[in-house]
Design a protein around this motif. Structure first.
Motif, PDB file in Angstrom:
ATOM      1  N   VAL B  50       0.817  -1.210   0.000  1.00  0.00           N
ATOM      2  CA  VAL B  50       0.000   0.000   0.000  1.00  0.00           C
ATOM      3  C   VAL B  50       0.862   1.276   0.000  1.00  0.00           C
ATOM      4  O   VAL B  50       0.359   2.372  -0.230  1.00  0.00           O
ATOM      5  N   SER B  71       2.943   7.502  -3.958  1.00  0.00           N
ATOM      6  CA  SER B  71       2.728   7.623  -2.518  1.00  0.00           C
ATOM      7  C   SER B  71       1.560   6.727  -2.118  1.00  0.00           C
ATOM      8  O   SER B  71       0.782   6.282  -2.964  1.00  0.00           O
ATOM      9  N   ALA B  72       1.451   6.453  -0.818  1.00  0.00           N
ATOM     10  CA  ALA B  72       0.350   5.639  -0.327  1.00  0.00           C
ATOM     11  C   ALA B  72      -0.988   6.268  -0.719  1.00  0.00           C
ATOM     12  O   ALA B  72      -1.914   5.576  -1.143  1.00  0.00           O
ATOM     13  N   ALA B  73      -1.056   7.592  -0.594  1.00  0.00           N
ATOM     14  CA  ALA B  73      -2.314   8.271  -0.900  1.00  0.00           C
ATOM     15  C   ALA B  73      -2.720   8.050  -2.362  1.00  0.00           C
ATOM     16  O   ALA B  73      -3.884   7.822  -2.668  1.00  0.00           O
ATOM     17  N   GLU B  74      -1.748   8.064  -3.273  1.00  0.00           N
ATOM     18  CA  GLU B  74      -2.053   7.834  -4.694  1.00  0.00           C
ATOM     19  C   GLU B  74      -2.504   6.387  -4.924  1.00  0.00           C
ATOM     20  O   GLU B  74      -3.441   6.127  -5.678  1.00  0.00           O
ATOM     21  N   VAL B  76      -3.955   4.364  -2.897  1.00  0.00           N
ATOM     22  CA  VAL B  76      -5.308   4.195  -2.399  1.00  0.00           C
ATOM     23  C   VAL B  76      -6.308   4.728  -3.434  1.00  0.00           C
ATOM     24  O   VAL B  76      -7.351   4.127  -3.681  1.00  0.00           O
ATOM     25  N   LEU B  82      -6.266  -0.649   2.685  1.00  0.00           N
ATOM     26  CA  LEU B  82      -5.680  -1.464   3.751  1.00  0.00           C
ATOM     27  C   LEU B  82      -6.438  -1.227   5.045  1.00  0.00           C
ATOM     28  O   LEU B  82      -6.690  -0.088   5.430  1.00  0.00           O
ATOM     29  N   ASP B  97     -17.680  10.459  10.354  1.00  0.00           N
ATOM     30  CA  ASP B  97     -16.447  11.127   9.897  1.00  0.00           C
ATOM     31  C   ASP B  97     -15.489  10.118   9.268  1.00  0.00           C
ATOM     32  O   ASP B  97     -14.897  10.372   8.212  1.00  0.00           O
ATOM     33  N   LEU B 100     -16.693   9.109   5.867  1.00  0.00           N
ATOM     34  CA  LEU B 100     -16.489  10.172   4.874  1.00  0.00           C
ATOM     35  C   LEU B 100     -15.016  10.247   4.485  1.00  0.00           C
ATOM     36  O   LEU B 100     -14.677  10.366   3.304  1.00  0.00           O
ATOM     37  N   LEU B 101     -14.136  10.166   5.482  1.00  0.00           N
ATOM     38  CA  LEU B 101     -12.706  10.184   5.172  1.00  0.00           C
ATOM     39  C   LEU B 101     -12.335   8.968   4.325  1.00  0.00           C
ATOM     40  O   LEU B 101     -11.526   9.060   3.404  1.00  0.00           O
ATOM     41  N   GLY B 102     -12.948   7.836   4.628  1.00  0.00           N
ATOM     42  CA  GLY B 102     -12.674   6.626   3.868  1.00  0.00           C
ATOM     43  C   GLY B 102     -13.052   6.766   2.407  1.00  0.00           C
ATOM     44  O   GLY B 102     -12.393   6.218   1.524  1.00  0.00           O
ATOM     45  N   ASN B 104     -12.825   9.435   0.754  1.00  0.00           N
ATOM     46  CA  ASN B 104     -12.034  10.525   0.181  1.00  0.00           C
ATOM     47  C   ASN B 104     -11.184  10.135  -1.033  1.00  0.00           C
ATOM     48  O   ASN B 104     -11.164  10.875  -2.024  1.00  0.00           O
ATOM     49  N   PRO B 105     -10.483   8.993  -1.020  1.00  0.00           N
ATOM     50  CA  PRO B 105      -9.607   8.708  -2.161  1.00  0.00           C
ATOM     51  C   PRO B 105     -10.341   8.624  -3.493  1.00  0.00           C
ATOM     52  O   PRO B 105      -9.776   8.959  -4.536  1.00  0.00           O
ATOM     53  N   ARG B 107     -13.322  10.124  -4.211  1.00  0.00           N
ATOM     54  CA  ARG B 107     -14.118  11.339  -4.424  1.00  0.00           C
ATOM     55  C   ARG B 107     -15.473  11.071  -5.089  1.00  0.00           C
ATOM     56  O   ARG B 107     -15.721  11.506  -6.217  1.00  0.00           O
ATOM     57  N   ARG B 150     -14.440   1.693   6.840  1.00  0.00           N
ATOM     58  CA  ARG B 150     -13.718   2.875   6.358  1.00  0.00           C
ATOM     59  C   ARG B 150     -12.937   2.531   5.093  1.00  0.00           C
ATOM     60  O   ARG B 150     -12.937   3.285   4.112  1.00  0.00           O
TER      61      ARG B 150
END
Lengths: 289, 237, 315
Positions: B50, B71-74, B76, B82, B97, B100-102, B104-105, B107, B150
């Protein structure tokens, strides 16, 4: 007398609180203890002076423009001088911010000199008279603006996804990355907020304490103290810490001696932190890093 | 083409290598368990896939795209999720919350988001009841459900789970695995689960990888695994 | 005796300066540079070697200077009495201050130490009586040893030089001793240090107090070298300057700190025509060095000259 001191202390305390929020948000969101933070406030006092006194902008517009300009400087400093650093020990990064702060002070001295500059007031008019005390209109506007800023911050962190992403990154950077939150974005976000807050605080306080390239250290020391005194992990920490500092300062100056204002306030902070290392709002035994 | 492919992967922490010469291909819709003793490198493998730790050597491909430098963010954002070891929730934030954050990747649109929330709440009804509660006040089992929920909110095509039953009461473990079973049977999701206690995981999966000393030492079907007595003894006790 | 040759050579070169010039101005500049060397070595011990975010050391510098100044001007105490009194006082105050501050991890120490420095300058500045207020204390006698008195610049310079050499030698020996290992273990891993049986709080307090003693020693030398002190000599600017010397030279590296201290004390000689340029210079240097050579100039040079060292270290 009492009410006047109370008003002055609350004003200063709220300004410290607004500055301290910026310090806290950067410390939590990017793990940087930004010792240059006070220089952004000093820069704001000078920019406000130039816009309001030299350019002749209306004070309200000058405050807004100052806040935006300082925000841009803050983001630029993060991108150009903090992002490229290759070491991640917090102590080295903190010393780097000492260097950045010193550099900024050098630039301010170059542009504005060493003089104390008198910035035009935000509002004019007769002071409010209440219970025998006279409280200036500017003080009232300052208190109201600072409270509005704190409320806006609270809304950002409790209601918006943007605020929650910053919180998530502050709580657990790895988990935040798994939510697609880039460290870069978080860092830009926290420096954006800190710059805005420093800009607003500096512009507001410039007419009260005057604008000066030498005022930065006092602001960072008070912001640092307010954030830790209130509790670095608590949202309301800087607000409580800032108010305590502002009021203590005003009452020491009013009833004891203005000469011993600084030592008394700082000694109080040291003793308070020895008794409650996690701050006034933190749990007494909470571990802090 | 495999969904996920690791070539000669070497990874670890600082100058230390934990994983060595890991080669692995996982096809779409596969359900895989990774077993191994403590310190065998299972979690490190998950973190390397990840992107929470960089590779020291080798390459990772996902849906034919090279991830190695992302990056990990990309990653995801490209459809890997994970559920980390220890759950890594955000204690002061609410269940909603987290969800919603989950999301996020990827959108999602408003309607898409509502639909995903509905799916999650059907899968884990307790999360709907407690959606305004902060993660700090949830029980261990609920926290694990939230961690899985999440991760699912980003609609991943590959779900990695790192010890989802750790520190959870046996009844709740079965609930969690029941939910995972539902997810798998509804299709469209590839699952890799790391467990120390293999008994539950083996009911879910078709393929088993064994790790030892940072290497994959055995890779086979769950039936082959069951039929080997020595392996049974070692991993199922 | 363990002592690195480059350090020794550098100190000998400074010691040979009077062969080239005996102008009081040059000797003053050089003497101040040597005092900064002691300050930087003391700061390095706590900041670099032990990795503790301490910024109070200019207060100890001031405490040492004020103790000897008050005792010798108001009570006519000789140096052999004021020096030990000042050092013991600094050690005691340092321990008292460090004990509560160091129990708390991280940046609390930075805040507490910064606050102490501010309190020190504010209190001294507001005490016009025995401490002289913002006017400071004038008429401090020069160094005296029995009948001998360092009346001229040259003798004062050599007393300071001997002091700096002693400080550098002793600090290198400290680094090589058990004490130095304890200090390094505080930085490298606090959990590791407590695992091998080091009492973290006691160890930190001792390192803090010992580094404060170096500052106090520098303060005593400063007071008798300049024969005049005032609160402005112990302010935040000095803290920033000393921290810059340590970081630019190389945190934790005694030779680097020596080079950093000498360079930054002599650098303003070229820029003093431009008033106000100093913050720009020090700030800019600090930023550039941390971004480009985060280990400091001297360790970076050493790595360049001996590229093998690096791999040896990491293995």
């Amino acid at each position: 007398m009492f009410l006047q001191i109370l008003a002055a202390g609350t004003t200063m305390g709220l300004v410290y609180a607004v500055v301290a929020f910026g310090f806290q948000i950067v410390a939590r969101g990017s793990n940087i203890f930004n010792f240059a933070h006070g220089e952004f406030v000093a820069l704001a006092t000078l920019i406000y002076f130039s816009l309001a006194a030299t350019v002749g902008l209306a004070p309200v517009l000058a405050v807004g423009a100052t806040a935006l300009l300082v925000m841009l400087v803050s983001i630029a400093v993060e991108r150009l001088m903090l992002a490229p650093v290759r070491v991640h020990e917090p102590l080295i990064v903190a010393i780097l911010t000492v260097g950045i702060g010193t550099l900024m002070r050098g630039v301010m001295i170059l542009v504005w000199g060493h003089d104390v500059l008198f910035a035009p007031p935000l509002v004019t008019g007769a002071p409010f008279l209440w219970a025998g005390a006279s409280i200036s209109r500017a003080n009232v506007v300052l208190i109201a603006t600072c409270l509005a800023v704190v409320a806006a911050l609270y809304l950002v962190f409790s209601q918006t996804l943007w605020g929650k992403k910053i919180l998530a990154a502050a709580i657990n950077p790895d988990a935040a990355r798994l939510m697609g939150i880039e460290e870069r974005t978080t860092r830009i976000s926290v420096f954006l907020i800190a710059g805005l807050l420093a800009g607003i605080a500096g512009a507001l306080i410039a007419p009260v304490t005057f604008a000066s390239s030498a005022s930065g250290f006092n602001f960072v020391l008070k912001a640092f103290a307010a954030a830790l005194l209130g509790g670095l992990d608590r949202f309301a920490g800087p607000l409580v810490g800032g108010l305590v500092l502002g009021l203590l300062e005003a009452f020491t100056a009013g009833y004891v001696s203005s000469a011993f204002r600084e030592p008394v306030v700082l000694a109080f902070v040291i003793i308070a932190l020895m008794i409650r290392p996690s701050g006034l709002l933190g749990k007494p035994a909470e571990r802090v890093t | 083409m495999a969904l996920l492919e690791l070539r000669d992967v070497q990874a670890g922490y600082g100058p230390v290598s934990v994983l060595r010469d890991v080669n692995l291909a996982i096809e779409a819709d596969e359900v895989v368990a990774i077993l191994g003793a403590n310190g065998a490198g299972k979690s490190t493998l998950m973190r390397a896939i990840v992107g929470l730790i960089p590779l020291q050597h080798g390459a990772i491909f996902f849906q034919g795209r090279e991830l190695t430098r992302m990056s990990a963010a990309e990653r995801v954002g490209h459809g890997i999720a994970l559920v980390p070891e220890g759950r890594m929730l955000f204690p002061p934030l609410t269940v909603l919350d987290h969800l919603l954050l989950g999301s996020n990747p990827s959108r999602p649109s408003r309607a898409e988001l509502d639909e995903r929330l509905q799916r999650i709440f059907t899968l884990f009804p307790v999360l709907q009841e407690r959606r305004e509660a902060t993660a700090a006040v949830l029980s261990g089992g609920q926290q694990q459900m939230l961690a899985i929920a999440r991760a699912l909110m980003s609609r991943p095509s590959l779900l990695l789970l790192d010890e989802p039953s750790m520190g959870i009461a046996p009844k709740l473990r079965r609930d969690i695995y029941a939910a995972l079973g539902q997810l798998v049977s509804s299709g469209g999701l590839t699952v890799v689960v790391v467990e120390q206690d293999a008994s539950l995981a083996l009911r879910l999966v078709k393929r088993v990888l064994l790790m030892q000393g940072g290497r994959i030492v055995r890779d086979g079907s769950v039936d082959a695994f069951r039929s080997s007595e020595s392996l049974q003894r070692a991993y199922l006790g | 005796m363990r002592f690195s040759y480059p350090s020794l050579v550098l100190l000998l070169v400074i010691g040979a300066l009077p062969l080239a010039t005996t102008s009081p101005y040059h000797l003053t500049v050089a003497g101040l540079a040597l005092i900064f060397v002691i300050l930087a070595q003391g700061t390095n011990l706590i900041l670099g070697t032990a990795g503790q975010a301490s910024f109070a050391h200019t207060a100890f510098f001031g405490l040492g200077a004020y103790t000897t100044a008050v005792l010798s001007t108001r009570f006519n105490f000789p140096l052999w009495a004021t020096l030990p009194i000042a050092l013991v006082l600094v050690y005691v105050v340092g321990s008292l201050l460090a004990y509560p501050a160091l129990r708390v991890k991280g940046f609390y120490l930075a805040l507490v130490t910064l606050a102490v420095s501010e309190i020190f300058t504010a209190v001294v500045g507001e005490m016009p009586g025995p401490l002289g207020g913002t006017e400071g204390i004038a008429g401090i006698p020069p160094f005296t040893f029995g009948e001998w008195s360092a009346d001229d610049r040259l003798s004062k310079f050599y007393v300071v030089w001997v002091g700096a050499v002693l400080a550098c030698i002793s600090i290198e020996r400290l680094h090589a001793s058990h004490f130095g290992r304890v200090a390094r273990s505080l930085r490298d891993s606090e959990t590791g240090a407590s695992a091998v049986g080091i009492n973290l709080v006691t160890a930190k307090v001792r390192v803090f107090a010992v580094s404060a003693v170096y500052m106090g020693f520098a303060g005593v030398l400063y007071a008798h070298f300049m024969q005049y002190i005032s609160p402005t000599s112990f302010g935040l600017n000095i803290t920033i300057l000393v921290v810059s010397m340590v970081v630019i030279g190389g945190l934790g590296n005694t030779l680097g700190v020596l080079v950093g201290a000498l360079t930054l004390s002599l650098l303003p000689q070229w820029t003093r025509d431009y008033v106000g340029l100093e913050p720009l210079l020090y700030g800019g240097l600090l930023v550039v060095i941390i971004l480009l050579l985060p280990e400091g100039v001297v360790p970076a040079l050493r790595d360049m000259l001996r590229p093998r060292r690096r791999t040896e270290k990491s293995s």
